[in-house]
Design an enzyme around this catalytic site. Structure first.
Site, mmCIF file in Angstrom:
data_model
loop_
_atom_site.group_PDB
_atom_site.id
_atom_site.type_symbol
_atom_site.label_atom_id
_atom_site.label_comp_id
_atom_site.label_asym_id
_atom_site.label_seq_id
_atom_site.Cartn_x
_atom_site.Cartn_y
_atom_site.Cartn_z
ATOM 1 N N ASP A 34 -25.160 -5.105 -3.123
ATOM 2 C CA ASP A 34 -26.125 -6.177 -2.865
ATOM 3 C C ASP A 34 -26.614 -6.724 -4.189
ATOM 4 O O ASP A 34 -26.615 -6.032 -5.210
ATOM 5 C CB ASP A 34 -27.307 -5.683 -2.031
ATOM 6 C CG ASP A 34 -28.054 -6.823 -1.341
ATOM 7 O OD1 ASP A 34 -27.533 -7.964 -1.307
ATOM 8 O OD2 ASP A 34 -29.160 -6.588 -0.832
ATOM 9 N N GLY A 35 -27.024 -7.969 -4.160
ATOM 10 C CA GLY A 35 -27.609 -8.627 -5.313
ATOM 11 C C GLY A 35 -28.910 -9.277 -4.895
ATOM 12 O O GLY A 35 -29.119 -9.579 -3.719
ATOM 13 N N GLU A 50 -24.712 -10.687 -6.671
ATOM 14 C CA GLU A 50 -23.849 -10.226 -5.572
ATOM 15 C C GLU A 50 -22.446 -9.920 -6.107
ATOM 16 O O GLU A 50 -21.861 -8.875 -5.792
ATOM 17 C CB GLU A 50 -23.758 -11.278 -4.464
ATOM 18 C CG GLU A 50 -25.053 -11.555 -3.736
ATOM 19 C CD GLU A 50 -25.393 -10.542 -2.651
ATOM 20 O OE1 GLU A 50 -24.687 -9.528 -2.502
ATOM 21 O OE2 GLU A 50 -26.392 -10.778 -1.950
ATOM 22 N N ASP A 70 -23.252 -8.234 2.052
ATOM 23 C CA ASP A 70 -23.876 -9.266 2.884
ATOM 24 C C ASP A 70 -23.727 -10.651 2.253
ATOM 25 O O ASP A 70 -24.361 -11.605 2.674
ATOM 26 C CB ASP A 70 -25.340 -8.928 3.179
ATOM 27 C CG ASP A 70 -26.208 -8.858 1.934
ATOM 28 O OD1 ASP A 70 -25.751 -9.221 0.833
ATOM 29 O OD2 ASP A 70 -27.369 -8.418 2.063
ATOM 30 N N HIS A 127 -30.193 -7.144 5.870
ATOM 31 C CA HIS A 127 -31.451 -6.714 6.503
ATOM 32 C C HIS A 127 -31.262 -6.427 7.993
ATOM 33 O O HIS A 127 -32.062 -6.814 8.832
ATOM 34 C CB HIS A 127 -32.550 -7.752 6.278
ATOM 35 C CG HIS A 127 -32.691 -8.113 4.831
ATOM 36 N ND1 HIS A 127 -33.231 -7.255 3.899
ATOM 37 C CD2 HIS A 127 -32.323 -9.219 4.146
ATOM 38 C CE1 HIS A 127 -33.201 -7.834 2.705
ATOM 39 N NE2 HIS A 127 -32.646 -9.014 2.829
ATOM 40 N N ASP A 172 -30.125 -3.083 -1.259
ATOM 41 C CA ASP A 172 -31.161 -4.101 -1.417
ATOM 42 C C ASP A 172 -32.349 -3.528 -2.179
ATOM 43 O O ASP A 172 -32.863 -4.165 -3.104
ATOM 44 C CB ASP A 172 -31.601 -4.627 -0.048
ATOM 45 C CG ASP A 172 -32.663 -5.694 -0.166
ATOM 46 O OD1 ASP A 172 -32.380 -6.761 -0.747
ATOM 47 O OD2 ASP A 172 -33.794 -5.462 0.302
#
Length: 156
Positions: free
Chosen positions: A9-10, A47, A70, A120, A130
């Site tokens: 994740d970023g 990301e 994501d 999320h 995250d």
């Protein structure tokens, strides 16, 4: 050899703004978390950097890897083959060519499959990434994303 599962994740606070990436690497009983923060960057850069750092952390070439992200930007660029067309056109008019070129150096060293996951969505490892990315963006010793910052100065 067991399959390597990677979650990435970023995050960026502001876009651009301070940002970070988070990575969780899983293989059998092995687990490793990676994170780093940058003082001025974008969400898409973080990301993509998360994926790059994760792949660069693998010590054995030819690993079977599944990356959960994501980021539609990253997943679609690879799974739909866009990045390979961008490469043929020397990334003309595309953002983040420095990172895509770095990605393309490490990507062929493994058998990589991308899976897009909704952000999320209470998937524990995605949520952990995250947390790592956001926490990294708040570090007091943020790194400089020199390529991005230089490109922004050229726009002024």
């Amino acid at each position: 050899m067991s399959e390597i599962i990677i979650y990435t994740d970023g995050a960026a606070r502001g876009n651009p703004g301070p940002g970070g990436y988070g990575v969780v690497l899983l293989s059998g009983k092995y687990r490793r978390e990676l994170a780093e923060g940058y003082r001025c960057t974008t969400n898409n850069r973080m990301e993509l950097l998360a994926v790059i750092v994760a792949l660069e952390a693998l010590r054995i070439e030819g690993s079977k890897v599944t990356i959960y992200s994501d980021s539609k930007y990253v997943v679609d660029a690879v799974e739909k083959g866009w990045v390979f067309n961008w490469q043929r056109k020397q990334f003309k008019g595309k953002k983040n060519p420095d990172l895509w070129q770095r990605f393309l150096k490490i990507y062929p060293k493994h058998s990589v499959k991308f899976v897009w996951v909704k952000g999320h969505n209470e998937l524990p490892e995605n949520e952990r990434c995250d947390e790592l990315a956001v926490a990294a963006s708040h570090n007091s010793n943020l790194k400089v994303d020199s390529v991005y910052e230089a490109s922004q100065k050229q726009l002024l």
